[in-house]
Design an enzyme around this catalytic site. Structure first.
Site, PDB file in Angstrom:
ATOM      1  N   ASN A 116       0.864  -1.179   0.000  1.00 40.51           N
ATOM      2  CA  ASN A 116       0.000   0.000   0.000  1.00 40.51           C
ATOM      3  C   ASN A 116       0.902   1.230   0.000  1.00 40.51           C
ATOM      4  OD1 ASN A 116      -1.790   2.061   0.564  1.00 40.51           O
ATOM      5  ND2 ASN A 116      -2.354   1.310   2.606  1.00 40.51           N
ATOM      6  N   SER A 135       3.673  -2.264  10.256  1.00 38.74           N
ATOM      7  CA  SER A 135       5.127  -2.290  10.483  1.00 38.74           C
ATOM      8  C   SER A 135       5.786  -3.609  10.078  1.00 38.74           C
ATOM      9  CB  SER A 135       5.457  -1.943  11.941  1.00 38.74           C
ATOM     10  OG  SER A 135       5.074  -0.603  12.229  1.00 38.74           O
TER      11      SER A 135
HETATM   12  P1  PGA Z   1       3.062   0.202   7.536  1.00 39.57           P
HETATM   13  O1  PGA Z   1       1.552   0.400   6.990  1.00 39.57           O
HETATM   14  O2  PGA Z   1       3.595  -1.071   6.945  1.00 39.57           O
HETATM   15  O3  PGA Z   1       3.795   1.412   7.048  1.00 39.57           O
HETATM   16  O4  PGA Z   1       2.959   0.127   9.033  1.00 39.57           O
HETATM   17  C1  PGA Z   1       0.697  -0.706   6.864  1.00 39.57           C
HETATM   18  C2  PGA Z   1      -0.634  -0.295   6.308  1.00 39.57           C
HETATM   19  O5  PGA Z   1      -1.152   0.775   6.692  1.00 39.57           O
HETATM   20  O6  PGA Z   1      -1.210  -1.009   5.477  1.00 39.57           O
END
Ligand code: PGA
Length: 249
Positions: free
Chosen positions: A9, A209
């Site tokens: 994403n 994360s």
């Molecule tokens: P992140 O976002 O991997 O930057 O924590 C995950 C998401 O919002 O799909």
């Protein structure tokens, strides 16, 4: 065997120059391995779908409107997403539920629109830090599942992403036990509501994360079939090791 999926994403990051990352990612797709989905910002969908065609990378949108068409300035319908060549759409991401006040009812409508347009919906659910501290995680997850997942789910039209809000973009990750608890709970709920065949076929992604150095641990969980990745999906050099860890799991 369930489909494994590594979904990226990009959120509100990237202009046309970022599409070179798709070319850099393509050699890291594994034959008969995980499906790889990249969800760039809406203005890049068409070009991303064209660039990705030869590579086997799937393209998805980050949202769609809850109605099929009409006077909704600035919004994008599911059919418009499909028209770009994209085949997936994220719905109910916590950043949309929060900043755009999307309710479970709104998200449910969006999932229906996605299905009507022939898209696979990546439905996001997840508890806040306060919910977890108050021991309400499974209640929240159960409520989001029943409230935002329509009855017409099939074995192939939906992917569910468990994304604890407190883990998104923070570097905080639940323990493997906490991930297992929620994913097993979601699986059981799906089987109870939709039966064994459909309930067991739906891929469950973990998001929040996910990085190259924690992916292998997260993918140990039996009911984790992949990841929805934000920050670490922007660069092929970060996303490729996550795909490799999923392929090896
Ligand atoms: P992140 O976002 O991997 O930057 O924590 C995950 C998401 O919002 O799909």
């Amino acid at each position: 065997m369930r489909r494994k999926i590594a979904a990226g994403n990009w959120k509100m990051n990237g202009t046309a120059a970022a599409l070179t990352e798709l070319g850099a990612l393509a050699p890291h797709l594994v034959q008969d391995g995980p499906d790889v989905v990249i969800c760039p910002p809406a203005p890049l969908l068409y070009r991303a779908a064209e660039v990705a065609k030869a590579s086997g990378i799937h393209i998805g949108a980050q949202d769609c409107h809850m109605q099929a068409s009409g006077a909704f300035t600035g919004d994008i319908s599911a059919a418009m997403v499909a028209d770009t060549g994209a085949t997936f759409v994220i719905v109910g991401h916590s950043e949309r539920r929060d900043a755009h006040e999307e309710t479970n009812g709104d998200v449910r409508q969006k999932v229906k629109c996605a299905w009507a347009a022939g898209l696979t919906a990546i439905l996001c659910i997840g508890e806040s830090g306060e919910d977890r501290a108050a021991n309400n995680t499974l209640d929240i997850i159960g409520g989001q599942l029943s409230g935002s997942l329509p009855d017409a789910m099939t074995a192939t039209n939906t992917v569910i992403a468990y994304e604890p809000i407190w883990a998104i973009g923070t570097g905080l990750v639940p323990s493997l036990e906490q991930i297992i608890e929620v994913h097993d709970f979601i699986r059981t709920r799906l089987i109870t509501r939709f039966g064994d065949d459909i309930g067991n076929a739906i891929p469950l992604l973990y998001g929040g994360s996910v990085k190259p150095d924690n992916a292998e641990t997260i993918f140990q969980a039996e009911n984790v079939d992949g990841a929805l990745v934000g920050g670490a999906s922007l660069k092929a050099s970060d996303f490729a090791p996550i795909i490799a860890a999923l392929a090896a799991s």
